[in-house]
Every structure is written in C-alpha cells, then in structure tokens.
Design an enzyme around this catalytic site. Structure first.
Site, PDB file in Angstrom:
ATOM      1  N   SER A 117      67.466  20.255  18.990  1.00  0.00           N
ATOM      2  CA  SER A 117      67.354  19.360  17.848  1.00  0.00           C
ATOM      3  C   SER A 117      68.035  19.936  16.616  1.00  0.00           C
ATOM      4  O   SER A 117      68.050  19.285  15.582  1.00  0.00           O
ATOM      5  CB  SER A 117      65.888  19.074  17.566  1.00  0.00           C
ATOM      6  OG  SER A 117      65.183  20.273  17.441  1.00  0.00           O
ATOM      7  N   HIS A 138      71.028  14.820  21.984  1.00  0.00           N
ATOM      8  CA  HIS A 138      69.705  14.938  21.352  1.00  0.00           C
ATOM      9  C   HIS A 138      68.953  13.616  21.398  1.00  0.00           C
ATOM     10  O   HIS A 138      69.335  12.660  20.720  1.00  0.00           O
ATOM     11  CB  HIS A 138      69.892  15.422  19.900  1.00  0.00           C
ATOM     12  CG  HIS A 138      68.618  15.651  19.175  1.00  0.00           C
ATOM     13  ND1 HIS A 138      68.502  15.536  17.814  1.00  0.00           N
ATOM     14  CD2 HIS A 138      67.376  15.984  19.618  1.00  0.00           C
ATOM     15  CE1 HIS A 138      67.259  15.787  17.452  1.00  0.00           C
ATOM     16  NE2 HIS A 138      66.557  16.059  18.526  1.00  0.00           N
ATOM     17  N   ASN A 189      67.551  15.476  11.886  1.00  0.00           N
ATOM     18  CA  ASN A 189      66.624  16.529  11.461  1.00  0.00           C
ATOM     19  C   ASN A 189      66.979  17.110  10.096  1.00  0.00           C
ATOM     20  O   ASN A 189      66.113  17.618   9.393  1.00  0.00           O
ATOM     21  CB  ASN A 189      66.518  17.628  12.516  1.00  0.00           C
ATOM     22  CG  ASN A 189      65.510  17.237  13.586  1.00  0.00           C
ATOM     23  OD1 ASN A 189      64.613  16.435  13.321  1.00  0.00           O
ATOM     24  ND2 ASN A 189      65.665  17.766  14.777  1.00  0.00           N
TER      25      ASN A 189
HETATM   26  N1  3HC Z   1      56.438   7.391  26.502  1.00  0.00           N
HETATM   27  C1  3HC Z   1      56.770   6.145  26.862  1.00  0.00           C
HETATM   28  N2  3HC Z   1      56.415   5.037  26.171  1.00  0.00           N
HETATM   29  C2  3HC Z   1      55.691   5.230  25.050  1.00  0.00           C
HETATM   30  C3  3HC Z   1      55.290   6.491  24.607  1.00  0.00           C
HETATM   31  C4  3HC Z   1      55.709   7.619  25.412  1.00  0.00           C
HETATM   32  N3  3HC Z   1      55.375   8.877  25.069  1.00  0.00           N
HETATM   33  N4  3HC Z   1      54.582   6.362  23.467  1.00  0.00           N
HETATM   34  C5  3HC Z   1      54.522   5.058  23.204  1.00  0.00           C
HETATM   35  N5  3HC Z   1      55.196   4.372  24.160  1.00  0.00           N
HETATM   36  C6  3HC Z   1      55.394   2.925  24.229  1.00  0.00           C
HETATM   37  C7  3HC Z   1      54.080   2.234  24.505  1.00  0.00           C
HETATM   38  O1  3HC Z   1      53.878   2.124  25.895  1.00  0.00           O
HETATM   39  C8  3HC Z   1      54.272   0.885  23.858  1.00  0.00           C
HETATM   40  O2  3HC Z   1      55.009   0.025  24.689  1.00  0.00           O
HETATM   41  P1  3HC Z   1      54.417  -1.391  25.078  1.00  0.00           P
HETATM   42  O3  3HC Z   1      53.540  -1.869  23.962  1.00  0.00           O
HETATM   43  O4  3HC Z   1      55.651  -2.225  25.245  1.00  0.00           O
HETATM   44  O5  3HC Z   1      53.683  -1.158  26.304  1.00  0.00           O
HETATM   45  C9  3HC Z   1      55.202   1.172  22.687  1.00  0.00           C
HETATM   46  O6  3HC Z   1      55.822   2.447  22.943  1.00  0.00           O
HETATM   47  C10 3HC Z   1      54.440   1.213  21.396  1.00  0.00           C
HETATM   48  O7  3HC Z   1      53.424   2.186  21.544  1.00  0.00           O
HETATM   49  P2  3HC Z   1      51.942   2.025  20.971  1.00  0.00           P
HETATM   50  O8  3HC Z   1      51.548   0.585  21.013  1.00  0.00           O
HETATM   51  O9  3HC Z   1      51.082   3.030  21.653  1.00  0.00           O
HETATM   52  O10 3HC Z   1      52.006   2.527  19.473  1.00  0.00           O
HETATM   53  P3  3HC Z   1      52.956   2.163  18.297  1.00  0.00           P
HETATM   54  O11 3HC Z   1      53.363   0.738  18.289  1.00  0.00           O
HETATM   55  O12 3HC Z   1      52.280   2.744  17.132  1.00  0.00           O
HETATM   56  O13 3HC Z   1      54.292   3.022  18.596  1.00  0.00           O
HETATM   57  C11 3HC Z   1      55.580   4.958  18.437  1.00  0.00           C
HETATM   58  C12 3HC Z   1      54.222   4.387  18.830  1.00  0.00           C
HETATM   59  C13 3HC Z   1      56.650   4.416  19.376  1.00  0.00           C
HETATM   60  C14 3HC Z   1      55.462   6.460  18.620  1.00  0.00           C
HETATM   61  C15 3HC Z   1      55.882   4.542  16.958  1.00  0.00           C
HETATM   62  O14 3HC Z   1      54.811   4.894  16.123  1.00  0.00           O
HETATM   63  C16 3HC Z   1      57.135   5.180  16.415  1.00  0.00           C
HETATM   64  O15 3HC Z   1      58.244   4.706  16.636  1.00  0.00           O
HETATM   65  N6  3HC Z   1      56.960   6.281  15.666  1.00  0.00           N
HETATM   66  C17 3HC Z   1      58.074   7.025  15.099  1.00  0.00           C
HETATM   67  C18 3HC Z   1      58.629   7.938  16.147  1.00  0.00           C
HETATM   68  C19 3HC Z   1      59.760   8.751  15.638  1.00  0.00           C
HETATM   69  O16 3HC Z   1      60.176   8.686  14.496  1.00  0.00           O
HETATM   70  N7  3HC Z   1      60.306   9.587  16.515  1.00  0.00           N
HETATM   71  C20 3HC Z   1      61.377  10.496  16.162  1.00  0.00           C
HETATM   72  C21 3HC Z   1      60.806  11.808  15.863  1.00  0.00           C
HETATM   73  S1  3HC Z   1      62.011  12.970  15.379  1.00  0.00           S
HETATM   74  C22 3HC Z   1      62.485  13.713  16.786  1.00  0.00           C
HETATM   75  O17 3HC Z   1      62.067  13.413  17.877  1.00  0.00           O
HETATM   76  C23 3HC Z   1      63.503  14.776  16.607  1.00  0.00           C
HETATM   77  C24 3HC Z   1      62.967  16.112  17.041  1.00  0.00           C
HETATM   78  O18 3HC Z   1      64.094  16.899  17.230  1.00  0.00           O
HETATM   79  C25 3HC Z   1      62.056  16.768  16.028  1.00  0.00           C
END
Ligand code: 3HC
Length: 284
Positions: A117, A138, A189
């Site tokens: 990352s 990434h 990031n």
């Molecule tokens: N794997 C697969 N599917 C997942 C999952 C996982 N770990 N987590 C959630 N989902 C799916 C759920 O199954 C659901 O799908 P469905 O409703 O169609 O069945 C959908 O995603 C939405 O999940 P939830 O209803 O449980 O919850 P939310 O609507 O609150 O969504 C979230 C959860 C997708 C995590 C949302 O809050 C989000 O987009 N958050 C921001 C995430 C983000 O910014 N990520 C980037 C981080 S930075 C990074 O990764 C870089 C690193 O280098 C640090």
C-alpha cells in the site's frame, strides 16, 4: 493473461484478492506460511459466496465452482503461475524475501505483483532478475467490494506489464488508475494517512468524541464510514507501518503518527483483526 493466479498471504487482503479472482474465472493458488490461515480464508470466502447464493447473485453450482478454482497450494506449484500477487506483511524485508523466492520459483515470463500500500516497487523489483515484470497492484479493503486498483510503475516496469495487469484488473470488474511514479503511498494512502492522522489528533486533543469525529466526516463529507472506524478496518498496525514509512521517506510532519495510534498498536489493539481498536467489535 493466462488464467493462473497465485496469491501469497491469505490475510484480509490476500483472501479478498483470491476471492475476487476466483469469482471471475481464474484458477487461484492461495498460500500462507502460517498453518491453518488458508483454510480459514477459504471458510470466510465460502460464507461470502453463500450470501451471494442467498441473494440470488450466484447459483449454488457457480459458488462451488468458485471454491473449486481456489486451492491451497505449495511453493513448488507456483512454477506455472502467470501472475503472482504478493499480499504479505507490509514490511520491506519480509516482502523482499518473498520476491527473491518467487523469482527463483516462478517461470521467467510471469508477472510478479505486489499489493503493497506504500512501499517502493523499484526496491522490491531490484531483488529479482525480472524488474520489468514487477509492478504494484494495490487493492482496497474489502477487496471484493472496492472498485479501485492502483497500478504502480517501478522504475523498470515495462509497458507490457502495466497493460497486462490493467487488463487483469478490468477482468475483475475493477477500475484501474496508473501511478506513473513510484512514490511512497501512491495516491490513495498519501491522501488517506493525513486524514487518519488529523482525525486521531482531534481525538487526542479532546476536541470531540470518536463517534462525533466519525459522524462529522461521514455526514459532512459523505464518506461511507468515518476515518477512525476506517483506520480500524484497514488495521491499526498496517496504518502505523504506512505512516512511519511515509514519514521516513518525506521527512514531513503531515505523516507523523499520533501517540494514540502507537499506544493502541503496542497494546495489541489492531482494529477489527483483534476486535478492539478505536472501537470494540463483537466479531473480528
Ligand atoms: N468481503 C466481501 N464483501 C463484503 C465485505 C468483505 N469483507 N464487507 C462487506 N461486504 C459487502 C457486503 O456483503 C454487502 O453486500 P450486499 O449488501 O450486496 O450483500 C456490502 O459489501 C455492504 O456491506 P454492509 O451492508 O455490511 O455494510 P456497509 O453498507 O456499511 O458497507 C463497507 C461496508 C463496504 C466496508 C463500506 O462501509 C465502505 O465502503 N467503507 C469504506 C471502505 C474503504 O474506504 N476502504 C478503503 C480503505 S483504504 C485501503 O484499503 C488501503 C490500505 O492500503 C490501507
């Protein structure tokens, strides 16, 4: 791109990448040096697929085929992989050791990608005999859901390699952006860490509760989750590694990790991985 992909490391990111690759028809070899980790990753993926079946997005037969394509593999099986994606610990020396071994094991025409990352692609590529075939790929957490993939060029990454991984990302129905210079933190990031840091400093200074800080960013900027909850999701240990690396590379206070983060990590509170971070989670 042929259809055999190996993923090294079956933690959150590795298992998410393996899931999405198998879902889109690739034969996936999943490896982890810790015993039992691949088995647990396969169980988590099977549960996610079951949810897709219940929601009518996949048939039970398709879900089984996905699981059949996703196998636990040994190092010696990697020889015929077309693309390897490394997703081990975010520590340069650990990744270098993996790349040295991969370079000896995997066929010379294969692409070696890293899900780092923030770390230097060029530095990793330099431990191999094929730096033109080493590239950053990434993914974002959770990998099956997040649409973006950052493709990062090392100094010697060839155009052909960039095109091949872009086509791969698109075949997973992801959107790719190309990071033209191998710079720490790439795009996301480099923007995200100062956001985390500022939110943590506001919390440390007692300006608002963690819930209100997250609510403010969620509702005031329309982010799906607040920065403290997101820092937990990405893993506080990972966040700290990334900040320390950016600070070391840029010599800039923008990237100086707050004490509250260090204290949580030292106490083993790593976010969702442990059920505790800025928030407590009933399931990790
Ligand atoms: N794997 C697969 N599917 C997942 C999952 C996982 N770990 N987590 C959630 N989902 C799916 C759920 O199954 C659901 O799908 P469905 O409703 O169609 O069945 C959908 O995603 C939405 O999940 P939830 O209803 O449980 O919850 P939310 O609507 O609150 O969504 C979230 C959860 C997708 C995590 C949302 O809050 C989000 O987009 N958050 C921001 C995430 C983000 O910014 N990520 C980037 C981080 S930075 C990074 O990764 C870089 C690193 O280098 C640090």
């Amino acid at each position: 791109m042929e259809r055999r992909v190996a993923v090294i490391g079956a933690g959150t990111m590795g298992s998410g990448i393996a899931h999405v690759a198998a879902l889109h028809g690739y034969q996936v070899y999943l490896l982890d040096e810790q015993p039992g980790v691949v088995t647990r990753a396969r169980q988590r993926i099977a549960q996610r697929l079951q949810r897709d079946v219940e929601k009518g997005r996949l048939t039970a037969a398709e879900s089984e085929q996905v699981m059949d394509r996703l196998v636990e593999a040994e190092w010696n099986q990697l020889a015929d992989a077309d693309l390897v994606i490394e997703a081990v610990l975010e520590v340069m020396n650990v990744k270098k050791a993996v790349f040295e071994s991969l370079d000896r094991t995997v066929k010379p025409e294969a692409i070696l990608a890293t899900n780092t990352s923030s770390l230097s692609i060029t530095e990793l590529a330099a431990v191999t005999q094929r730096p033109q075939k080493v590239v950053g790929l990434h993914f974002f957490n959770p990998a099956p859901v997040m649409k973006l993939v950052e493709i990062v060029r090392g100094e010697e990454t060839s155009e052909e390699t960039v095109s091949a991984v872009k086509a791969f990302a698109e075949s997973l129905q992801k959107e790719a952006v190309i990071v033209q210079k191998d710079t720490p933190g790439f795009i996301v990031n480099r923007v995200l860490m100062p956001l985390f840091i500022e939110a943590m400093r506001i919390y440390e200074e007692g300006i608002a509760s963690k819930e209100d800080i997250d609510k403010a960013i969620q509702l005031g900027l329309n982010h799906p989750m607040g920065p403290l909850a997101l820092a937990d999701l990405t893993g506080l240990d990972v966040d700290l590694h990334v900040m320390d690396y950016l600070f070391q590379e840029f010599h800039d206070d923008r990237f100086a990790a707050p004490q509250v983060l260090r204290r949580l990590v030292r106490a083993g509170k790593l976010g969702r991985k442990t059920g505790k971070g800025f928030y407590e989670y009933s399931e990790s």
